[in-house]
Scaffold this active site. Structure first.
Site, PDB file in Angstrom:
ATOM      1  N   LYS A  17      -8.474   4.424 -19.719  1.00 48.05           N
ATOM      2  CA  LYS A  17      -8.739   4.846 -21.100  1.00 48.05           C
ATOM      3  C   LYS A  17      -7.567   4.454 -22.004  1.00 48.05           C
ATOM      4  O   LYS A  17      -7.259   3.293 -22.120  1.00 48.05           O
ATOM      5  CB  LYS A  17      -9.027   6.351 -21.103  1.00 48.05           C
ATOM      6  CG  LYS A  17      -9.964   6.804 -19.978  1.00 48.05           C
ATOM      7  CD  LYS A  17     -11.304   6.099 -20.106  1.00 48.05           C
ATOM      8  CE  LYS A  17     -12.377   6.468 -19.107  1.00 48.05           C
ATOM      9  NZ  LYS A  17     -12.137   6.628 -17.737  1.00 48.05           N
ATOM     10  N   ASP A  42      -5.670  17.339 -16.292  1.00 45.88           N
ATOM     11  CA  ASP A  42      -6.164  16.001 -16.609  1.00 45.88           C
ATOM     12  C   ASP A  42      -5.953  15.806 -18.112  1.00 45.88           C
ATOM     13  O   ASP A  42      -6.635  16.411 -18.935  1.00 45.88           O
ATOM     14  CB  ASP A  42      -7.643  15.878 -16.217  1.00 45.88           C
ATOM     15  CG  ASP A  42      -8.162  14.456 -16.410  1.00 45.88           C
ATOM     16  OD1 ASP A  42      -7.621  13.742 -17.275  1.00 45.88           O
ATOM     17  OD2 ASP A  42      -9.122  14.072 -15.716  1.00 45.88           O
ATOM     18  N   ARG A  95       0.826  -1.223   0.000  1.00 46.88           N
ATOM     19  CA  ARG A  95       0.000   0.000   0.000  1.00 46.88           C
ATOM     20  C   ARG A  95       0.854   1.264   0.000  1.00 46.88           C
ATOM     21  O   ARG A  95       0.404   2.332  -0.406  1.00 46.88           O
ATOM     22  CB  ARG A  95      -0.956  -0.007   1.210  1.00 46.88           C
ATOM     23  CG  ARG A  95      -1.738   1.282   1.344  1.00 46.88           C
ATOM     24  CD  ARG A  95      -2.931   1.201   2.291  1.00 46.88           C
ATOM     25  NE  ARG A  95      -2.734   0.438   3.493  1.00 46.88           N
ATOM     26  CZ  ARG A  95      -2.055   0.840   4.563  1.00 46.88           C
ATOM     27  NH1 ARG A  95      -1.476   2.026   4.593  1.00 46.88           N
ATOM     28  NH2 ARG A  95      -1.957   0.062   5.622  1.00 46.88           N
ATOM     29  N   TYR A 102     -15.079  15.944 -16.520  1.00 47.56           N
ATOM     30  CA  TYR A 102     -15.736  14.642 -16.343  1.00 47.56           C
ATOM     31  C   TYR A 102     -16.712  14.707 -15.152  1.00 47.56           C
ATOM     32  O   TYR A 102     -16.398  15.294 -14.114  1.00 47.56           O
ATOM     33  CB  TYR A 102     -14.668  13.553 -16.146  1.00 47.56           C
ATOM     34  CG  TYR A 102     -15.238  12.240 -15.716  1.00 47.56           C
ATOM     35  CD1 TYR A 102     -16.252  11.625 -16.454  1.00 47.56           C
ATOM     36  CD2 TYR A 102     -14.806  11.617 -14.555  1.00 47.56           C
ATOM     37  CE1 TYR A 102     -16.802  10.428 -16.050  1.00 47.56           C
ATOM     38  CE2 TYR A 102     -15.353  10.410 -14.137  1.00 47.56           C
ATOM     39  CZ  TYR A 102     -16.352   9.827 -14.890  1.00 47.56           C
ATOM     40  OH  TYR A 102     -16.911   8.648 -14.483  1.00 47.56           O
TER      41      TYR A 102
HETATM   42  N1  LCS Z   1     -10.706  12.069 -16.090  1.00 50.90           N
HETATM   43  C1  LCS Z   1     -11.382  11.995 -17.256  1.00 50.90           C
HETATM   44  C2  LCS Z   1     -11.149  13.036 -18.302  1.00 50.90           C
HETATM   45  C3  LCS Z   1     -12.284  10.973 -17.458  1.00 50.90           C
HETATM   46  O1  LCS Z   1     -12.951  10.920 -18.615  1.00 50.90           O
HETATM   47  C4  LCS Z   1     -12.500  10.008 -16.431  1.00 50.90           C
HETATM   48  C5  LCS Z   1     -13.479   8.908 -16.569  1.00 50.90           C
HETATM   49  C6  LCS Z   1     -11.761  10.136 -15.239  1.00 50.90           C
HETATM   50  C7  LCS Z   1     -10.868  11.177 -15.113  1.00 50.90           C
HETATM   51  C8  LCS Z   1     -11.902   9.169 -14.117  1.00 50.90           C
HETATM   52  O2  LCS Z   1     -11.224   7.997 -14.415  1.00 50.90           O
HETATM   53  P1  LCS Z   1     -11.587   6.569 -13.766  1.00 50.90           P
HETATM   54  O3  LCS Z   1     -11.704   6.788 -12.306  1.00 50.90           O
HETATM   55  O4  LCS Z   1     -12.866   6.128 -14.377  1.00 50.90           O
HETATM   56  O5  LCS Z   1     -10.412   5.724 -14.133  1.00 50.90           O
HETATM   57  N2  LCS Z   1     -14.328   9.043 -17.676  1.00 50.90           N
HETATM   58  C9  LCS Z   1     -15.323   8.262 -18.016  1.00 50.90           C
HETATM   59  C10 LCS Z   1     -16.174   8.506 -19.106  1.00 50.90           C
HETATM   60  O6  LCS Z   1     -16.139   9.480 -19.849  1.00 50.90           O
HETATM   61  N3  LCS Z   1     -17.039   7.514 -19.205  1.00 50.90           N
HETATM   62  O7  LCS Z   1     -16.903   6.615 -18.182  1.00 50.90           O
HETATM   63  C11 LCS Z   1     -15.785   7.029 -17.342  1.00 50.90           C
END
Ligand code: LCS
Length: 394
Positions: free
Chosen positions: A210, A185, A58, A113
């Site tokens: 992604k 981001d 951790r 997001y």
């Molecule tokens: N930042 C961006 C720009 C994102 O599109 C997402 C998730 C996150 C952070 C968060 O990432 P995660 O915790 O899911 O790894 N975006 C999503 C979307 O557009 N559709 O489903 C998840």
């Protein structure tokens, strides 16, 4: 001076170290929760951070598998160090908790997001943190929003889901002059197309879920920046524990080895799909940073080396027409997330950004009819053919 390796070569080679014990060619998964100390003195020295090394999974640097991924990503972003997380949201949370305390002020891009919006608008204010959502596409708005208490400026560019951009270099400069951290981001662009640290930002993060993982089979988050910040953040990581799973870390290392090839194909296909959609009578508008019709196309050319695979558009007939389009696609998958090998189609107002209040969505351009496309790496002709038949069926 040693010649710096090119990006593609870094994707393949950066941070990879042959296993000194058995000679394994790929980075092993160190499936362990704890590490054996040679003696009590060494254990104490590692806890006191007098000696580097592994302690407990951790606690950063977690395991050698995590460390290779963090170092590889940091090299791709042009940062000194990196840190991996269980998800993109865990990464954003750890950055916020490391930087902000009661009484501090955060400026955030308004188009962002949905879950990041909710974290900033619902969770942080409960901790006594003041948050301003600002249209960061106009730097004057950022200048006006800055206060003595502003400790962090958080940008998402290109923004999810409207693909609006902000000028990273200009805003990072404003943040620096005012003693605030500038965080980007970079999920939509990836370090292949945009390197915020080279433009002056302090931290660049990605949801590995992604393009970094790239195959829609894992959740993860990752941050690159300077060593001092990573050291400070390591306490929050250790105390909150949102660390990346080992198999996910291994898959991300593998994903990064083909990032450059996948991103080229995503972008090439997205450009063709954007041009196709723009030519269709059923389509009201298309937003893709690579199109000259994008209001910030010049900025995209200035700060990005390519335009990635995300686009949004609206079909004439608004929400109902959009719904019929999504119900009629056959090859494209009707799913949230993005950056998969296949083309994903979704409806932000009802899905990824449903948590953003209607009035806010209206103000920032997330119309009810907006459809978001994450263009995959299939043959572009097949993607276009599928969209064509779905548009004709509206
Ligand atoms: N930042 C961006 C720009 C994102 O599109 C997402 C998730 C996150 C952070 C968060 O990432 P995660 O915790 O899911 O790894 N975006 C999503 C979307 O557009 N559709 O489903 C998840």
């Amino acid at each position: 001076m040693e010649r710096e390796l090119k990006f593609a070569t870094k994707c393949v080679h950066a941070a990879e170290k042959p296993d000194p014990v058995f000679g394994a060619h790929t980075t092993p998964i160190f499936q362990t929760s704890t590490f054996i100390f040679e003696n009590a003195r060494q254990g104490a020295a590692r806890f006191a951070k007098e000696e580097s090394g592994y302690v407990y999974t951790r606690i950063p640097p977690n395991t050698p598998t995590h460390a290779v991924l963090a170092e590889k990503f940091a090299e791709l972003e042009g940062g000194e160090a990196g840190q991996t997380f269980a998800s993109g949201m865990a990464a954003i949370t750890a950055i916020a908790l490391t930087t902000l305390k009661q009484g501090d002020h955060l400026i955030s891009t308004d188009v962002i997001y949905g879950c990041t919006f909710s974290l900033f608008s619902e969770v942080l204010p409960g901790l006594g943190i003041d948050v301003s959502f600002v249209d960061t596409s106009d730097i004057e708005n950022v200048k006006r929003a800055i206060k003595p208490e502003t400790k962090m400026v958080f940008l998402e560019t290109p923004a999810n889901p409207t693909l609006i951009l902000c000028d990273i270099a200009e805003i990072a400069g404003i943040a620096r002059e005012n003693g605030a951290l500038c965080v980007v981001d970079n999920t939509f662009a990836t370090p292949y197309f945009q390197r915020p640290l080279e433009l002056g930002a302090d931290l660049s993060l990605s949801s590995c879920t992604k393009y970094i993982g790239g195959h829609a089979d894992l959740l993860g988050g990752i941050v690159a920046g300077n060593k001092d910040f990573m050291n400070r953040m390591s306490l929050v990581v250790g105390y909150t524990g949102g660390i990346m799973g080992l198999h996910e870390a291994w898959l991300c290392i593998r994903g990064l080895k083909t990032l450059h090839i996948r991103m080229d194909r995503h972008a090439e296909n997205a450009m063709k799909v954007a041009e196709f959609l723009e030519s269709r009578p059923e389509v009201e508008w298309v937003r893709y940073p690579g199109l000259t019709s994008h209001p910030q196309h010049e900025l995209a050319r200035k700060q990005m080396s390519g335009f990635s695979g995300m686009l949004s558009f609206e079909v004439k007939g608004g929400i109902e027409a959009g719904r019929r389009l999504m119900d009629n696609v056959k090859l494209c998958s009707l799913a949230v997330s993005l950056g998969a090998t296949d083309t994903l189609i979704q409806h932000p107002a009802l899905m990824t950004h449903a948590c953003v209040p209607l009035a806010v969505r209206k103000r920032i351009g997330i119309t009810d009819g907006l459809v978001r496309l994450s263009v995959g790496i299939e043959d572009s002709e097949d993607i276009i053919e599928d969209l064509k038949q779905a548009l004709e069926a509206i």
